[in-house]
Design a protein around this motif. Structure first.
Motif, PDB file in Angstrom:
ATOM      1  N   GLU A 104      53.904-115.612   1.808  1.00 25.68           N
ATOM      2  CA  GLU A 104      54.925-116.508   1.257  1.00 25.68           C
ATOM      3  C   GLU A 104      56.289-116.172   1.829  1.00 25.68           C
ATOM      4  N   ALA A 105      56.584-114.858   1.941  1.00 24.75           N
ATOM      5  CA  ALA A 105      57.872-114.450   2.487  1.00 24.75           C
ATOM      6  C   ALA A 105      57.998-114.894   3.941  1.00 24.75           C
ATOM      7  N   ASP A 106      56.916-114.816   4.715  1.00 22.20           N
ATOM      8  CA  ASP A 106      56.958-115.270   6.105  1.00 22.20           C
ATOM      9  C   ASP A 106      57.209-116.773   6.169  1.00 22.20           C
ATOM     10  N   ARG A 147      63.502-115.839  15.442  1.00 23.20           N
ATOM     11  CA  ARG A 147      64.535-116.046  14.418  1.00 23.20           C
ATOM     12  C   ARG A 147      63.936-115.814  13.045  1.00 23.20           C
ATOM     13  N   SER A 148      62.730-116.376  12.844  1.00 22.67           N
ATOM     14  CA  SER A 148      62.068-116.222  11.559  1.00 22.67           C
ATOM     15  C   SER A 148      61.761-114.758  11.282  1.00 22.67           C
ATOM     16  N   LEU A 203      58.660-118.651   3.952  1.00 20.60           N
ATOM     17  CA  LEU A 203      60.032-118.930   3.552  1.00 20.60           C
ATOM     18  C   LEU A 203      61.005-118.548   4.655  1.00 20.60           C
ATOM     19  N   SER A 204      60.700-117.492   5.404  1.00 22.57           N
ATOM     20  CA  SER A 204      61.564-117.128   6.519  1.00 22.57           C
ATOM     21  C   SER A 204      61.563-118.222   7.569  1.00 22.57           C
ATOM     22  N   ASP A 205      60.373-118.795   7.827  1.00 24.50           N
ATOM     23  CA  ASP A 205      60.318-119.922   8.767  1.00 24.50           C
ATOM     24  C   ASP A 205      61.230-121.046   8.293  1.00 24.50           C
ATOM     25  N   ARG A 206      61.082-121.368   7.001  1.00 24.43           N
ATOM     26  CA  ARG A 206      61.843-122.483   6.448  1.00 24.43           C
ATOM     27  C   ARG A 206      63.345-122.197   6.513  1.00 24.43           C
ATOM     28  N   LEU A 207      63.721-120.955   6.159  1.00 20.73           N
ATOM     29  CA  LEU A 207      65.132-120.591   6.180  1.00 20.73           C
ATOM     30  C   LEU A 207      65.680-120.644   7.597  1.00 20.73           C
ATOM     31  N   SER A 208      64.881-120.238   8.587  1.00 19.71           N
ATOM     32  CA  SER A 208      65.400-120.247   9.955  1.00 19.71           C
ATOM     33  C   SER A 208      65.652-121.679  10.402  1.00 19.71           C
ATOM     34  N   ILE A 224      64.839-113.025  10.154  1.00 20.24           N
ATOM     35  CA  ILE A 224      65.156-113.350   8.765  1.00 20.24           C
ATOM     36  C   ILE A 224      64.274-112.544   7.827  1.00 20.24           C
ATOM     37  N   ARG A 225      62.988-112.469   8.132  1.00 19.79           N
ATOM     38  CA  ARG A 225      62.060-111.721   7.266  1.00 19.79           C
ATOM     39  C   ARG A 225      62.472-110.263   7.198  1.00 19.79           C
ATOM     40  N   LEU A 256      69.969-124.479   0.188  1.00 18.69           N
ATOM     41  CA  LEU A 256      70.354-124.857   1.542  1.00 18.69           C
ATOM     42  C   LEU A 256      69.912-126.283   1.835  1.00 18.69           C
ATOM     43  N   MET A 303      64.221-116.093  -2.141  1.00 16.47           N
ATOM     44  CA  MET A 303      64.223-116.826  -0.869  1.00 16.47           C
ATOM     45  C   MET A 303      63.934-118.300  -1.104  1.00 16.47           C
ATOM     46  N   VAL A 309      60.449-113.345  -3.121  1.00 16.95           N
ATOM     47  CA  VAL A 309      59.936-114.690  -2.879  1.00 16.95           C
ATOM     48  C   VAL A 309      60.693-115.712  -3.725  1.00 16.95           C
TER      49      VAL A 309
END
Lengths: 93, 213
Positions: free
Chosen positions: A62-64, B73-74, A66-71, B77-78, B190, B183, B180
């Motif tokens: 899930e964190a990965d 980039r992802s 969300l990181s995709d989405r945030l980027s 961020i992680r 956003l 984020m 989670v």
């Protein structure tokens, strides 16, 4: 008797008991969404550990995601001060 | 009359009893601490603190990173999210300290690699997790197998005792859940902010004039 005493002193005074382990396993079970509604005497420790690993892997995934989405989101918004202000005010509601 | 006889056996029993009481007290203190930590990870205040630190860190990462493709980039961020999460733990847990020291070790290793000559990978260098039996896979009992997998998932837990591993895992899970939630909430805001900017641009309005709550 004296050997047990010296051993426990070396390990910092903590003799690991079955009760201690069972207690920690049941605490872990309470955190797991899959198992927290089941009685702890019906769930084996191995099962709790298995669910723990699965759950941690899910949370990592899930964190990965969300990181995709945030980027993506951070690329499109150009980070102007006004938008930053909006974000800040929304986050401190 | 209080006996002043220094009976060796009595002293031994008394010191053992004191040690037992001290150990029980330490266990209770540890249990309370674990419960308080779990409450903390679930609190709104902690999540908001984390969210704002995360946003700040992400802005900094964007300014300094030259990453061209989406996946790196992802990844950045992680890693930032993990680092801020580890900082939020305030050094109380092994997993959080491990995340921060691993980051440092990796950076030092990359720095060394950039300056050193390349080394050939040899069997002596590879740190293997395999049991000494080598090729033949021994079927370990279920508990040991699961414990081993768990150690791979919880940072810094390889050498911990089983009780400590269970405690770390419990705290790590509560922290990950908060990460989670935070984020997801930042992503939502956003999305809302970018939609707002988009529609106000279309309407020719400036965001500064938007009434604040």
């Amino acid at each position: 008797m004296s050997s047990r005493r010296s051993r426990s002193r070396q390990s910092g005074g903590s003799r690991i008991t079955d009760d201690q382990i069972n207690d920690l396993v049941s605490k872990l079970q309470q955190v797991l969404p899959e198992l927290r509604n089941r009685r702890s005497d019906k769930v084996s420790a191995a099962r709790v550990l298995q669910e723990t690993c699965n759950y941690i892997r899910n949370l990592h995934k899930e964190a990965d995601d969300l990181s995709d989405r945030l980027s993506e989101l951070l690329e499109t918004t150009d980070g102007t001060s006004a938008q930053a202000e909006i974000i800040r005010s929304l986050l401190t509601q | 009359m209080a006996s002043m006889s220094f009976n060796f056996e009595e002293n031994v029993d008394r010191s053992r009893e004191l040690k037992r009481r001290k150990r029980r007290k330490i266990e209770t203190v540890n249990q309370d601490r674990a419960k308080n930590n779990q409450i903390r990870w679930r609190s709104i205040a902690e999540q908001q603190t984390y969210s704002s630190k995360l946003v700040e860190a992400l802005r900094h990462v964007r300014q300094t990173s030259a990453a061209s493709n989406v996946s790196s980039r992802s990844r950045a961020i992680r890693e930032t999210a993990d680092k801020v999460l580890a900082i939020s733990a305030r050094g109380r847990t092994k997993w959080s300290r491990a995340i921060l020291t691993n980051r440092l070790k990796l950076r030092l290793k990359n720095h060394k690699k950039a300056n050193a000559k390349p080394r050939m990978a040899s069997p002596g260098n590879r740190r293997s997790n395999n049991p000494p039996n080598g090729v033949q896979k021994k079927r370990l009992p279920a508990l040991e197998r699961r414990t081993r997998v768990l150690r791979r998932l919880v940072p810094g837990s390889r050498k911990l005792s089983l009780p400590n591993l269970l405690e770390e895992a419990t705290d790590y899970i509560s922290a990950l859940e908060m990460q989670v939630r935070a984020m997801a909430s930042v992503a939502e805001h956003l999305t809302g902010a970018s939609n707002l900017a988009e529609s106000s641009n279309r309407l020719g309005m400036s965001l500064e004039h938007t009434p604040q709550r």
